[in-house]
Write a protein that holds these residues in place. Structure first.
Motif, mmCIF file in Angstrom:
data_model
loop_
_atom_site.group_PDB
_atom_site.id
_atom_site.type_symbol
_atom_site.label_atom_id
_atom_site.label_comp_id
_atom_site.label_asym_id
_atom_site.label_seq_id
_atom_site.Cartn_x
_atom_site.Cartn_y
_atom_site.Cartn_z
ATOM 1 N N LEU A 58 0.530 16.152 -5.934
ATOM 2 C CA LEU A 58 0.805 14.869 -6.216
ATOM 3 C C LEU A 58 0.035 13.772 -5.360
ATOM 4 C CD1 LEU A 58 4.756 14.616 -6.400
ATOM 5 C CD2 LEU A 58 3.111 14.447 -8.158
ATOM 6 N N CYS A 59 -0.521 14.321 -4.178
ATOM 7 C CA CYS A 59 -1.381 13.433 -3.340
ATOM 8 C C CYS A 59 -2.447 13.391 -3.965
ATOM 9 C CB CYS A 59 -1.317 13.875 -2.176
ATOM 10 S SG CYS A 59 0.287 13.700 -0.829
ATOM 11 N N LEU A 62 -2.830 11.044 -6.816
ATOM 12 C CA LEU A 62 -2.548 9.824 -6.673
ATOM 13 C C LEU A 62 -3.987 9.130 -6.111
ATOM 14 C CD1 LEU A 62 0.839 9.342 -4.673
ATOM 15 C CD2 LEU A 62 0.077 8.212 -6.819
#
Length: 98
Positions: A58-59, A62
């Motif tokens: 997820l990081c 992003l």
């Protein structure tokens, strides 16, 4: 050819799911996680490892989203400049030279 590629993707997805399930079943020891100021409840080690992989994914998404948005806005600005230059070139071509 497309059906072979889709079947290959499906086979890879199935292999990843089976590997994840085997990993989860083999690592069931409960481990508490201590984060300096917070102690999280004891969960199986496979849950913590899979959660860390998911958080990293997820990081990464992003960070990639920020770069993609910056590149997209740059493309839009360049497209506008190209449109203005194109119309300017067309109007200059229509005007007779002195």
């Amino acid at each position: 050819m497309k059906i072979i590629i889709r079947l290959l993707y499906l086979l890879i997805l199935l292999a990843v799911i089976v590997a994840g399930m085997l990993f989860t079943f083999r690592n069931t020891t409960p481990v508490p996680l201590d984060l300096f100021f917070v102690q999280l409840p004891a969960l199986s080690i496979s849950v913590w490892i899979l959660a860390s992989f998911a958080a990293g994914g997820l990081c990464g998404m992003l960070f990639t989203l920020g770069v993609a948005l910056r590149l997209k806005t740059g493309n839009v600005m360049l497209s506008r400049k190209l449109g203005k230059a194109s119309t300017a070139a067309q109007t200059a071509g229509d005007t007779p030279a002195n």
